[in-house]
Scaffold this motif. Structure first.
Motif, PDB file in Angstrom:
ATOM      1  N   TRP A 193       5.443   0.286 -15.871  1.00 56.53           N
ATOM      2  CA  TRP A 193       5.862   1.522 -14.841  1.00 56.53           C
ATOM      3  C   TRP A 193       5.363   2.839 -14.828  1.00 56.53           C
ATOM      4  O   TRP A 193       5.394   3.669 -15.493  1.00 56.53           O
ATOM      5  CB  TRP A 193       7.233   1.720 -14.799  1.00 56.53           C
ATOM      6  N   GLY A 194       4.233   2.918 -13.935  1.00 57.30           N
ATOM      7  CA  GLY A 194       3.304   4.018 -14.744  1.00 57.30           C
ATOM      8  C   GLY A 194       4.184   5.065 -13.765  1.00 57.30           C
ATOM      9  O   GLY A 194       4.394   6.237 -14.999  1.00 57.30           O
ATOM     10  N   ASN A 195       4.705   5.273 -13.100  1.00 56.61           N
ATOM     11  CA  ASN A 195       5.834   6.403 -11.896  1.00 56.61           C
ATOM     12  C   ASN A 195       6.341   6.729 -13.695  1.00 56.61           C
ATOM     13  O   ASN A 195       7.362   8.256 -13.581  1.00 56.61           O
ATOM     14  CB  ASN A 195       5.950   6.312 -11.355  1.00 56.61           C
ATOM     15  N   TRP A 196       7.414   5.617 -14.419  1.00 49.90           N
ATOM     16  CA  TRP A 196       8.115   5.974 -15.621  1.00 49.90           C
ATOM     17  C   TRP A 196       7.893   7.039 -16.578  1.00 49.90           C
ATOM     18  O   TRP A 196       8.327   7.886 -16.552  1.00 49.90           O
ATOM     19  CB  TRP A 196       8.935   4.875 -15.106  1.00 49.90           C
ATOM     20  N   VAL A 197       7.183   6.510 -16.920  1.00 51.42           N
ATOM     21  CA  VAL A 197       5.770   7.547 -18.380  1.00 51.42           C
ATOM     22  C   VAL A 197       5.191   8.392 -17.251  1.00 51.42           C
ATOM     23  O   VAL A 197       5.843   9.564 -18.442  1.00 51.42           O
ATOM     24  CB  VAL A 197       4.636   6.157 -18.434  1.00 51.42           C
ATOM     25  N   ALA A 198       4.991   8.446 -16.215  1.00 54.10           N
ATOM     26  CA  ALA A 198       4.539   9.864 -15.765  1.00 54.10           C
ATOM     27  C   ALA A 198       5.550  10.625 -16.221  1.00 54.10           C
ATOM     28  O   ALA A 198       5.833  12.429 -15.946  1.00 54.10           O
ATOM     29  CB  ALA A 198       3.946  10.064 -14.385  1.00 54.10           C
ATOM     30  N   GLN A 199       6.883  10.628 -15.991  1.00 53.25           N
ATOM     31  CA  GLN A 199       8.717  11.297 -15.684  1.00 53.25           C
ATOM     32  C   GLN A 199       7.823  11.764 -17.774  1.00 53.25           C
ATOM     33  O   GLN A 199       8.289  12.911 -17.137  1.00 53.25           O
ATOM     34  CB  GLN A 199       9.537  10.593 -15.121  1.00 53.25           C
ATOM     35  N   TYR A 200       8.153  11.105 -18.424  1.00 54.65           N
ATOM     36  CA  TYR A 200       7.879  11.542 -20.201  1.00 54.65           C
ATOM     37  C   TYR A 200       6.926  12.492 -19.859  1.00 54.65           C
ATOM     38  O   TYR A 200       7.244  13.873 -20.125  1.00 54.65           O
ATOM     39  CB  TYR A 200       7.278  10.424 -20.568  1.00 54.65           C
ATOM     40  N   ILE A 201       5.638  11.910 -19.540  1.00 50.10           N
ATOM     41  CA  ILE A 201       4.500  13.174 -19.644  1.00 50.10           C
ATOM     42  C   ILE A 201       4.881  14.439 -18.532  1.00 50.10           C
ATOM     43  O   ILE A 201       4.404  15.950 -18.826  1.00 50.10           O
ATOM     44  CB  ILE A 201       3.497  12.805 -18.689  1.00 50.10           C
ATOM     45  N   ASP A 202       5.130  14.798 -17.692  1.00 49.58           N
ATOM     46  CA  ASP A 202       5.603  15.834 -16.806  1.00 49.58           C
ATOM     47  C   ASP A 202       6.826  16.509 -17.512  1.00 49.58           C
ATOM     48  O   ASP A 202       6.906  17.879 -17.666  1.00 49.58           O
ATOM     49  CB  ASP A 202       6.387  15.383 -15.302  1.00 49.58           C
ATOM     50  N   LYS A 203       7.566  15.967 -18.344  1.00 47.97           N
ATOM     51  CA  LYS A 203       9.102  16.811 -19.503  1.00 47.97           C
ATOM     52  C   LYS A 203       7.919  16.785 -20.103  1.00 47.97           C
ATOM     53  O   LYS A 203       8.580  17.445 -21.682  1.00 47.97           O
ATOM     54  CB  LYS A 203       9.737  16.038 -20.127  1.00 47.97           C
ATOM     55  N   GLU A 204       6.695  17.865 -20.517  1.00 48.47           N
ATOM     56  CA  GLU A 204       5.584  17.903 -22.004  1.00 48.47           C
ATOM     57  C   GLU A 204       5.664  16.588 -23.193  1.00 48.47           C
ATOM     58  O   GLU A 204       5.082  16.851 -24.116  1.00 48.47           O
ATOM     59  CB  GLU A 204       6.970  18.980 -22.456  1.00 48.47           C
ATOM     60  N   ALA A 205       5.820  15.613 -23.259  1.00 49.61           N
ATOM     61  CA  ALA A 205       5.585  14.748 -23.905  1.00 49.61           C
ATOM     62  C   ALA A 205       3.474  15.059 -23.945  1.00 49.61           C
ATOM     63  O   ALA A 205       3.098  14.810 -23.012  1.00 49.61           O
ATOM     64  CB  ALA A 205       5.705  13.233 -23.301  1.00 49.61           C
ATOM     65  N   GLN A 206       3.415  14.595 -25.506  1.00 51.35           N
ATOM     66  CA  GLN A 206       1.835  14.496 -25.687  1.00 51.35           C
ATOM     67  C   GLN A 206       1.062  13.430 -26.493  1.00 51.35           C
ATOM     68  O   GLN A 206       0.318  13.283 -26.196  1.00 51.35           O
ATOM     69  CB  GLN A 206       1.946  16.225 -27.043  1.00 51.35           C
ATOM     70  N   PHE A 207       1.425  12.308 -25.762  1.00 50.09           N
ATOM     71  CA  PHE A 207       1.656  11.474 -26.654  1.00 50.09           C
ATOM     72  C   PHE A 207       2.912  10.252 -26.123  1.00 50.09           C
ATOM     73  O   PHE A 207       3.676  10.778 -25.044  1.00 50.09           O
ATOM     74  CB  PHE A 207       1.063  10.879 -28.116  1.00 50.09           C
ATOM     75  N   ILE A 208       2.100   8.730 -25.721  1.00 51.67           N
ATOM     76  CA  ILE A 208       2.559   8.060 -25.152  1.00 51.67           C
ATOM     77  C   ILE A 208       2.740   7.161 -26.762  1.00 51.67           C
ATOM     78  O   ILE A 208       2.191   6.318 -27.223  1.00 51.67           O
ATOM     79  CB  ILE A 208       2.680   7.026 -24.651  1.00 51.67           C
ATOM     80  N   ALA A 209       4.253   6.547 -26.893  1.00 52.27           N
ATOM     81  CA  ALA A 209       4.584   5.197 -27.972  1.00 52.27           C
ATOM     82  C   ALA A 209       5.511   4.467 -27.521  1.00 52.27           C
ATOM     83  O   ALA A 209       5.990   4.618 -26.507  1.00 52.27           O
ATOM     84  CB  ALA A 209       6.098   6.944 -29.131  1.00 52.27           C
ATOM     85  N   ILE A 210       5.223   3.437 -27.188  1.00 45.38           N
ATOM     86  CA  ILE A 210       5.402   1.477 -27.534  1.00 45.38           C
ATOM     87  C   ILE A 210       5.973   1.427 -28.311  1.00 45.38           C
ATOM     88  O   ILE A 210       5.244   0.971 -28.859  1.00 45.38           O
ATOM     89  CB  ILE A 210       4.306   1.123 -26.345  1.00 45.38           C
ATOM     90  N   ILE A 211       7.389   1.074 -28.339  1.00 44.11           N
ATOM     91  CA  ILE A 211       7.733  -0.242 -29.178  1.00 44.11           C
ATOM     92  C   ILE A 211       8.352  -1.087 -28.483  1.00 44.11           C
ATOM     93  O   ILE A 211       9.073  -1.150 -27.481  1.00 44.11           O
ATOM     94  CB  ILE A 211       9.099   0.918 -29.729  1.00 44.11           C
ATOM     95  N   THR A 212       8.141  -1.956 -29.021  1.00 44.59           N
ATOM     96  CA  THR A 212       8.323  -4.116 -28.232  1.00 44.59           C
ATOM     97  C   THR A 212       8.006  -4.469 -29.310  1.00 44.59           C
ATOM     98  O   THR A 212       8.108  -4.277 -29.722  1.00 44.59           O
ATOM     99  CB  THR A 212       6.932  -3.634 -26.720  1.00 44.59           C
ATOM    100  N   ASN A 213       8.497  -6.058 -28.272  1.00 42.97           N
ATOM    101  CA  ASN A 213       9.131  -7.283 -29.177  1.00 42.97           C
ATOM    102  C   ASN A 213       8.960  -8.050 -28.231  1.00 42.97           C
ATOM    103  O   ASN A 213       9.502  -8.682 -27.216  1.00 42.97           O
ATOM    104  CB  ASN A 213      10.674  -7.392 -29.534  1.00 42.97           C
ATOM    105  N   ASP A 214       7.285  -8.242 -28.702  1.00 41.35           N
ATOM    106  CA  ASP A 214       6.688  -9.467 -27.659  1.00 41.35           C
ATOM    107  C   ASP A 214       6.896 -10.814 -28.471  1.00 41.35           C
ATOM    108  O   ASP A 214       6.145 -11.781 -27.410  1.00 41.35           O
ATOM    109  CB  ASP A 214       5.754  -8.928 -27.296  1.00 41.35           C
ATOM    110  N   GLY A 215       7.296 -11.009 -29.565  1.00 40.72           N
ATOM    111  CA  GLY A 215       7.464 -11.875 -30.060  1.00 40.72           C
ATOM    112  C   GLY A 215       8.088 -13.564 -29.625  1.00 40.72           C
ATOM    113  O   GLY A 215       7.971 -14.616 -29.839  1.00 40.72           O
ATOM    114  N   TRP A 216       8.364 -12.944 -28.275  1.00 37.93           N
ATOM    115  CA  TRP A 216       9.928 -13.949 -27.328  1.00 37.93           C
ATOM    116  C   TRP A 216       9.123 -14.651 -26.705  1.00 37.93           C
ATOM    117  O   TRP A 216       9.674 -15.770 -26.034  1.00 37.93           O
ATOM    118  CB  TRP A 216      11.063 -13.029 -26.137  1.00 37.93           C
ATOM    119  N   TRP A 217       7.920 -14.515 -26.597  1.00 40.05           N
ATOM    120  CA  TRP A 217       6.806 -15.110 -25.766  1.00 40.05           C
ATOM    121  C   TRP A 217       6.003 -16.341 -26.262  1.00 40.05           C
ATOM    122  O   TRP A 217       5.483 -16.764 -25.496  1.00 40.05           O
ATOM    123  CB  TRP A 217       5.525 -14.373 -24.490  1.00 40.05           C
TER     124      TRP A 217
END
Length: 532
Positions: free
Chosen positions: A405-429
């Motif tokens: 979700w681009g708009n969702w991540v952008a809301q974080y950045i709008d709140k002064e986030a200085q980098f993006i951290a993605i934590i995920t578990n793609d092993g299901w696939w």
């Protein structure tokens, strides 16, 4: 009709060839829909009954093949859930083309083509907003593995890519129409318009890509990939898993490290957030962090809260304790103090983490089971919250599915986030293109917001992505690993970060107007048939 079916199959093949993670083929999207558009034109020109039905069926054939070929990997997690994903997206895509057909003979072809773009953008926006959300196949995502082409996403986001791709295909259709009418002047004008439409964004993007320079503002980040089989993650001790995470982290953590990232649900113990400091996990993590005074550890966990009264729509009632409770897929931030921060995943996987249209569709719960994640009905936040280090660095922590979700991540950045951290578990696939697509989509978020991405994936692929969308480091699939990187923090806001999906809204308005026109026309025809 056979020729039109071949056109439809050609489009499905081209769309699949252009889609991530196949490299160097993204440009095919700029003409991939042309055979299908020609097929719908052919049907419209023929004198056959039920032309609308034929248009719908032939477009549905194209999109169900494309969807199935591109996101086949959902089957690994849930055969039943995958069928919903394959069919629903294709149904909405075909509906866009059917609406275009219905309006095609009511207005000029150019106007009808603008309506087609409006219908498609409206479908994409709906599919990222409603309870059955799955914006994985939005057209603008298809450019993900070629950041040299979409540096302008910092102004438009992926909807700019969707509109660029659709307009390219529509202009090519108009060249084909002019050719059929032997209109040389029309061919020349439209060909020039198409060439400019393609060349200008690419030239701008290549220039931006080659000249973009990051402001030097380094921060050391460590990303851990424990490689725990998601289908067997509860078979061992929680503390054995915790020890493994700590040992991997110690391999790369330094005195100046500011963040360590562990993946989604890395801590599998069900934790009461209000009593987290009383668990064995808390002092274990505190002891681990002692040699690293500046470190904030961000980890995925499964947590819960209890309430005296029903405080949230997702709260469940426990008769034995006469209490309400919520469970969460959570990002937890620990540091060298008693301070603990929580962020609850908000973009939940339909059926697995949140029952879509819960009251009306509760009977479909078995179909959605195991759609790719941990089962259960989770609580959620209504807006993102930034997690901070001791030094005040803000991290936009997207949990798994949220990163598309681009708009969702952008809301974080709008709140002064200085980098993006993605934590995920793609092993299901499993070892499928699903994990690769998910990685590639993270590059879109980097460009949209001009932020580094640090990605911790349980079984891979973990990575660092710079502000141009380049993958600087990445791990191998299905191997324990740890990587570290000095990233550049950024506090500047891009046009997209400030305005989110602004470019979609005019086309959504066009799409809604088009739907109303089609509905009005059908109502008028029914009235005539009844003699009204």
């Amino acid at each position: 009709m056979k020729r039109n079916i071949l056109y439809a199959l050609a489009s499905s093949l081209l769309l699949w060839l252009a889609w991530p993670p196949i490299p160097y083929t993204s440009f095919i999207l700029l003409f991939a829909l042309l055979p299908l558009l020609i097929a719908t034109e052919n049907i419209n020109k023929t004198e056959v009954p039920k032309k609308g039905k034929k248009v719908f069926l032939i477009t549905f054939l194209t999109f169900v093949i494309w969807n199935t070929a591109s996101i086949y990997w959902i089957w690994n997690a849930s055969p039943e859930g995958s069928i919903v994903a394959y069919l629903l997206g294709a149904l909405l895509m075909a509906l866009s083309f059917w609406l275009h057909y219905k309006i095609r003979n009511k207005v000029k072809s150019l106007i009808a083509d603008i309506f087609l773009i409006g219908f498609w953008v409206t479908y994409e926006y709906l599919h990222q907003s409603w309870d059955l959300n799955f914006p994985w196949m939005n057209l603008g995502n298809g450019l993900a593995n070629t950041p040299q082409l979409y540096q302008w996403y910092e102004y438009t986001g992926v909807y700019g890519g969707t509109i660029w791709i659709l307009t390219s295909n529509v202009l090519l259709l108009n060249i084909w129409r002019s050719r059929s009418a032997a209109n040389r002047q029309g061919i020349l004008k439209t060909s020039m318009a198409w060439a400019l439409w393609i060349i200008i964004p690419i030239a701008f993007s290549l220039y931006t890509y080659s000249s973009y320079e990051e402001t030097n503002n380094p921060s050391n980040i460590v990303v851990v990939q424990p490689n725990v089989d998601p289908y067997e993650k509860y078979s061992g001790s929680v503390y054995q898993q915790l020890d493994q995470l700590i040992k991997l982290s110690q391999d790369s953590a330094k005195f100046n490290t500011e963040f360590i990232l562990w993946p989604e649900t890395a801590i599998p113990e069900y934790i009461n957030e209000e009593k987290i400091r009383n668990t064995r996990i808390f002092p274990t993590i505190q002891n681990f962090l002692k040699p690293y005074p500046n470190v904030t550890l961000i980890t995925g966990a499964e947590t819960f809260l209890t309430y005296q009264t029903e405080q949230t729509p997702s709260a469940k009632y426990d008769a034995s304790s006469n209490m309400y409770w919520d469970s969460f897929n959570t990002a937890v931030a620990f540091e060298n103090s008693a301070e603990v921060q929580f962020y609850h995943k908000s973009k939940l996987v339909p059926g697995v983490e949140k029952m879509p249209f819960a009251a009306a569709l509760s009977f479909m719960k078995p179909i959605f089971a195991k759609f790719g994640g941990t089962t259960g009905g989770y609580g959620y936040q209504n807006e993102p919250s930034v997690l901070y280090s001791k030094g005040g660095i803000g991290a936009a922590v997207a949990i798994c599915y949220e990163s598309i979700w681009g708009n969702w991540v952008a809301q974080y950045i709008d709140k002064e986030a200085q980098f993006i951290a993605i934590i995920t578990n793609d092993g299901w696939w499993g070892n499928t293109s699903g994990k690769d697509q998910h990685l590639q989509y993270a590059r879109l978020r980097a460009v949209e917001n001009r932020r580094w991405v640090a990605r911790s994936a349980n079984t891979g692929i973990s990575a660092f992505i710079n502000q141009r969308g380049d993958i600087v480091q990445q791990t191998a699939w299905w191997k324990p690993a740890v990587i570290s990187q000095n990233i550049n923090l950024n506090s500047e806001l891009t046009f997209y970060t400030k305005h989110k999906d602004w470019i979609a809204y005019p086309f959504i308005g066009i799409g809604i107007i088009g739907v109303l026109l089609v509905a009005f026309e059908r109502k008028k025809i029914k009235g005539k048939d009844r003699g009204i």
